[in-house]
Design a protein around this motif. Sequence first.
Motif, PDB file in Angstrom:
ATOM      1  N   GLU A  70       0.829  -1.214   0.000  1.00 44.24           N
ATOM      2  CA  GLU A  70       0.000   0.000   0.000  1.00 44.24           C
ATOM      3  C   GLU A  70       0.860   1.260   0.000  1.00 44.24           C
ATOM      4  N   GLY A  71       2.170   1.092  -0.095  1.00 47.11           N
ATOM      5  CA  GLY A  71       3.058   2.234  -0.268  1.00 47.11           C
ATOM      6  C   GLY A  71       3.638   2.842   1.006  1.00 47.11           C
ATOM      7  N   ARG A  72       3.457   2.166   2.141  1.00 43.70           N
ATOM      8  CA  ARG A  72       4.045   2.697   3.378  1.00 43.70           C
ATOM      9  C   ARG A  72       5.513   2.300   3.493  1.00 43.70           C
ATOM     10  N   ASN A  73       6.218   2.996   4.401  1.00 41.80           N
ATOM     11  CA  ASN A  73       7.600   2.616   4.687  1.00 41.80           C
ATOM     12  C   ASN A  73       7.628   1.314   5.470  1.00 41.80           C
ATOM     13  N   HIS A  74       8.521   0.444   5.090  1.00 43.05           N
ATOM     14  CA  HIS A  74       8.687  -0.832   5.789  1.00 43.05           C
ATOM     15  C   HIS A  74       9.964  -0.714   6.628  1.00 43.05           C
ATOM     16  N   TYR A  75       9.816  -0.786   7.952  1.00 43.23           N
ATOM     17  CA  TYR A  75      10.938  -0.460   8.841  1.00 43.23           C
ATOM     18  C   TYR A  75      11.619  -1.666   9.462  1.00 43.23           C
ATOM     19  N   MET A  76      12.924  -1.503   9.661  1.00 44.25           N
ATOM     20  CA  MET A  76      13.695  -2.416  10.507  1.00 44.25           C
ATOM     21  C   MET A  76      14.512  -1.537  11.454  1.00 44.25           C
ATOM     22  N   MET A  77      14.383  -1.786  12.763  1.00 45.61           N
ATOM     23  CA  MET A  77      15.173  -1.051  13.744  1.00 45.61           C
ATOM     24  C   MET A  77      16.295  -1.979  14.202  1.00 45.61           C
ATOM     25  N   ILE A  78      17.538  -1.559  13.942  1.00 46.76           N
ATOM     26  CA  ILE A  78      18.685  -2.362  14.372  1.00 46.76           C
ATOM     27  C   ILE A  78      19.086  -1.884  15.753  1.00 46.76           C
ATOM     28  N   VAL A  79      19.159  -2.797  16.710  1.00 44.81           N
ATOM     29  CA  VAL A  79      19.432  -2.441  18.097  1.00 44.81           C
ATOM     30  C   VAL A  79      20.675  -3.175  18.586  1.00 44.81           C
ATOM     31  N   SER A  80      21.609  -2.425  19.161  1.00 48.88           N
ATOM     32  CA  SER A  80      22.800  -3.035  19.756  1.00 48.88           C
ATOM     33  C   SER A  80      23.525  -1.981  20.583  1.00 48.88           C
ATOM     34  N   ASP A  81      24.614  -2.387  21.215  1.00 46.61           N
ATOM     35  CA  ASP A  81      25.439  -1.431  21.940  1.00 46.61           C
ATOM     36  C   ASP A  81      26.021  -0.423  20.934  1.00 46.61           C
ATOM     37  N   PRO A  82      26.125   0.873  21.322  1.00 48.40           N
ATOM     38  CA  PRO A  82      26.637   1.871  20.368  1.00 48.40           C
ATOM     39  C   PRO A  82      27.990   1.472  19.762  1.00 48.40           C
ATOM     40  N   SER A  83      28.830   0.796  20.530  1.00 45.65           N
ATOM     41  CA  SER A  83      30.140   0.408  19.975  1.00 45.65           C
ATOM     42  C   SER A  83      29.978  -0.620  18.852  1.00 45.65           C
ATOM     43  N   ASN A  84      28.951  -1.455  18.930  1.00 38.56           N
ATOM     44  CA  ASN A  84      28.680  -2.404  17.838  1.00 38.56           C
ATOM     45  C   ASN A  84      28.084  -1.689  16.624  1.00 38.56           C
ATOM     46  N   LEU A  85      27.183  -0.751  16.909  1.00 40.18           N
ATOM     47  CA  LEU A  85      26.548  -0.040  15.791  1.00 40.18           C
ATOM     48  C   LEU A  85      27.592   0.731  14.979  1.00 40.18           C
ATOM     49  N   ALA A  86      28.657   1.163  15.665  1.00 37.65           N
ATOM     50  CA  ALA A  86      29.720   1.886  14.958  1.00 37.65           C
ATOM     51  C   ALA A  86      30.438   0.977  13.957  1.00 37.65           C
ATOM     52  N   GLN A  87      30.349  -0.327  14.159  1.00 39.03           N
ATOM     53  CA  GLN A  87      31.037  -1.265  13.247  1.00 39.03           C
ATOM     54  C   GLN A  87      30.050  -2.236  12.593  1.00 39.03           C
ATOM     55  N   LEU A  88      28.908  -1.713  12.287  1.00 39.79           N
ATOM     56  CA  LEU A  88      27.825  -2.566  11.805  1.00 39.79           C
ATOM     57  C   LEU A  88      28.202  -3.343  10.541  1.00 39.79           C
ATOM     58  N   SER A  89      28.884  -2.682   9.611  1.00 38.21           N
ATOM     59  CA  SER A  89      29.179  -3.381   8.354  1.00 38.21           C
ATOM     60  C   SER A  89      30.165  -4.524   8.593  1.00 38.21           C
ATOM     61  N   LYS A  90      31.040  -4.364   9.559  1.00 40.34           N
ATOM     62  CA  LYS A  90      31.965  -5.460   9.884  1.00 40.34           C
ATOM     63  C   LYS A  90      31.180  -6.675  10.407  1.00 40.34           C
ATOM     64  N   TYR A  91      30.248  -6.420  11.327  1.00 34.63           N
ATOM     65  CA  TYR A  91      29.500  -7.544  11.913  1.00 34.63           C
ATOM     66  C   TYR A  91      28.556  -8.183  10.890  1.00 34.63           C
ATOM     67  N   LYS A  92      28.022  -7.352  10.009  1.00 33.64           N
ATOM     68  CA  LYS A  92      27.165  -7.898   8.953  1.00 33.64           C
ATOM     69  C   LYS A  92      27.996  -8.815   8.050  1.00 33.64           C
ATOM     70  N   SER A  93      29.189  -8.371   7.726  1.00 35.47           N
ATOM     71  CA  SER A  93      30.040  -9.165   6.854  1.00 35.47           C
ATOM     72  C   SER A  93      30.426 -10.492   7.511  1.00 35.47           C
ATOM     73  N   ILE A  94      30.671 -10.469   8.819  1.00 35.13           N
ATOM     74  CA  ILE A  94      30.990 -11.728   9.528  1.00 35.13           C
ATOM     75  C   ILE A  94      29.788 -12.673   9.462  1.00 35.13           C
ATOM     76  N   ALA A  95      28.599 -12.118   9.707  1.00 28.46           N
ATOM     77  CA  ALA A  95      27.385 -12.954   9.676  1.00 28.46           C
ATOM     78  C   ALA A  95      27.201 -13.572   8.285  1.00 28.46           C
ATOM     79  N   GLN A  96      27.441 -12.788   7.254  1.00 29.07           N
ATOM     80  CA  GLN A  96      27.298 -13.301   5.875  1.00 29.07           C
ATOM     81  C   GLN A  96      28.314 -14.409   5.592  1.00 29.07           C
ATOM     82  N   LYS A  97      29.580 -14.132   5.964  1.00 29.58           N
ATOM     83  CA  LYS A  97      30.641 -15.111   5.672  1.00 29.58           C
ATOM     84  C   LYS A  97      30.361 -16.447   6.351  1.00 29.58           C
TER      85      LYS A  97
END
Length: 902
Positions: A70-97
């Motif tokens: 229906e055209g609304r925004n579809h949201y995902m809220m990522i929640v973690s310690d601020p120190s993890n959020l600062a390195q989010l792409s690193k942790y995402k890459s580990i999860a993918q690998k």
Amino acid sequence: MRKIIFILWAVFSFSLTSMAQKVPTPLSHFGFNIGDNYHLATFTQTEAYLQKVAASSKKVKLQVIGKTEEGRNHYMMIVSDPSNLAQLSKYKSIAQKLARAEGLTNEEAKKLANEGKAVVWIDGGLHATEVVGIHQWIESLYQIITREDEETKRILKSTIILFVHANPDGQELVSNWYMQPKDTLKRTTNNLPRLYQKYIGHDNNRDFFMMNMSESRNMSRQQYIEWMPQILYNHHQTGPPGTVVAGPPYRDPFNYVYDPLLVTGIDALGAAMSSRLNAESKPGYTMKGGSVYSTWWNGGLRTTAYYHNIIGLLTEIIGNPTPSTIPLVPQRLIPNSATPFPITPQKWFFKNSIDYSISLNYAVLNYAARYKDELLYNIYTMGRHSIEAGSKDAWTLSPKKVEMLNEVIASNKKMIKADSLPNPNFESIYKQASLRDPRGYIIPLNQSTTAISFINILINSGIRVEKATANFSVNGKNYLAGSYIVKTNQAFRPHVLDMFEPQDHPNDFLYPGGPPVRPYDAAGWTPAFTMGIQFDRLLDDFTGPFETLAYGEIQKPTGKINNSELNTYGYSFATKDNASFIAVNELLKEGAIVTKNKEQFYVSYSDTFKDFSTFKEIVSKISNEQGVIFTSVTDKNSIAKEIVKPLRIALWDKYGGSISAGWVRWIFEQFHFPYKIVYPKEIDAANLNASYDVLVFVEGAIPALTPEAASPYEEREPKTEEIPAEFHSMLGNISAKKSIPALENFLQQGGKIITIGSSANLAYHLKLPVKNALVEVVNGKEKSLPGEKYYIPGSVMQITLDPNYQANWGMQQNADVYFNASPVFNILPDAIAQRQVIPLAWYASASTLRSGWAFGQSYLKDGVAAFEAKVGKGQLFVFGPEITFRGQTQGTYKLLFNQLYK
Ligand SMILES: [Zn+2]
């Protein structure tokens, strides 16, 4: 005065800083606590809250993962310690690998697992009337980012939580509906006028391998291409009567393609969840045989995750903002292994369910935090096992092979002891070369555009796909450049096998000789069959000039115009390709002259176009956009004579919205068929012929002749005074007294009616010379076959057709259909001889099962699956199987589409 100004300044600046840092409570934003009686939050309010939270907390990152239908925004809220959020792409890459497990040694994987963070998915609101879902989601999000206890800190340090809103459109609809009456006692989530997902309502949890809806695609992308959470927690409602919540572990059968680590992973999380409730003195959790949920089927938000080595969790909890009661169910009161801590009858409030849900979320998150290395390493191990199994000869043992083993043992005259090693009986089946799992599949280029749709469901699901850069040959067969290759030596091998191979559902009976146990959803679904694509299974490894496509890279069919440089009278395009129907509909909108024969559609140049180049431009635009292949026609006499003209199409629907009709609505839009919705009141009002040429009735539209034969799932329709006046025209049902005569009259006057599934009842109402084929005679009376003799739940069966018959043009001689306790017919021989009734498709043998479970399938032999009948000047087309099932059965769409033209 100065003092007062100073104080005001101090207060003002203090409140400014504290406002900037403090996460607003749900009470301050919504005006009520989440869990208060008689209050639900709308999506508009929730969206504003998410933005406030994102602006005020360093522990969150708000992402829009796409748009809803229906055209609304579809949201995902990522929640973690601020120190993890600062390195989010690193942790995402580990999860993918780790999830893809490609090119890693165990040591490297261990190191990554130690370094990485557990990724946990928590969603809410998928089924929007199950209102605990989105409300526990809001409250859990708030608590996890504001609580300061040690457990919360540990969770934030060690995990990355993906809070995913599963259905924004549904929340808006349901919450506004509930909150509408001023009188709180009149508030209800019942009697919604339409579906809580634009097209498919509750089936939004049946769409996760197909991903027809944007919400399923948005979420699958995060699950299988972006994040690969090790745990996915999908919240639902409601628990069985006499319990609070049903959850993991689940009853059998589970699917034999899963890694054992997955199944024991579900057990471990289940134990963590139920133990947490028990420790907090929260009774009423039931699991295993205590509820109906199994892990057999692919297609749910939770279950498709299993085929990707993700521990999927589902809970079904009770609760509503309108207070309720835990009823007395005596047999639920004795503790057992399914329900170790029964709950006694009592009053139940919305807040109770929110509290339970938060405990369950914390149980999952705490487990993830404490065992994060193991979770990360285990998903790698499962992926590695898959890659290994796909890199050598491997045998998956399914129920059919157990039967084969038993037959071999029974027929072997030489006495071979069960404990002899190696055991020749075992080797003869389990090591039989022809029974190996495929090492890969090849999807040849030169076939219809549906093959590309199939490739895209794999790509949307994170499957590694290769494409040939040059012509090649395997096992002596030649393939063109551009053909697709899917190998099984990849982490998500269970999903690959499941998309191509038959599902071999066990014979599941309550007791030997007893009634069948109904599967939780489908027993068989194999999309490579129901989509009708061509593919080759390769049992040995193979190589070729293949390039690996980037994960998630969607493919587009390439259209072209053959011989476009030649002088031409028009263009032809294949009747076998579903995309050709888009071309026909687009050309008809332009006023073009379209004709057809068995093999080809033709569009002729005519003066409806400004000039020839305009005509060619339109054809070429359709070809580019839809991938349709056109061929110039140079011989005027080769153009077919049979004219194709549009009909005025109406699709039956009902108050609240039929899911089956919703799917057809969506299919019509995808294939550019103009249509209108017709409700029973309009059908009853007569003179249908003035407005429509063809009426479509899907599963559930036309009632059975006798009330006993009616579906037990029939919903109660609201009384007129219960709902606002604007929806009154949608009320009503198809009735034998009023609607059937109107439909008969419509046919007599030359109208066309198409029925799918149980709406075949119309043929019986009209007393056509057609009978139910699935009966037996008991004491001289005809009765439906009992479940002990015949039972076919959702499965894929093969039908045989006469492709020369116009209604079947574009079809092959055989087709795989989705069968769901579908009607099967016997037609009286006289009626066939007089051409009053023409069989269009039938079950040609005693074993037509292709995928799933068909106990007593020999009863289908020679039964008719579809027929056309003459009624007055009109035609009735009856299709027993679900030819439009969930937007999956693209191999049988043509059986509907062909009938939608004059
Ligand atoms: Zn649900």
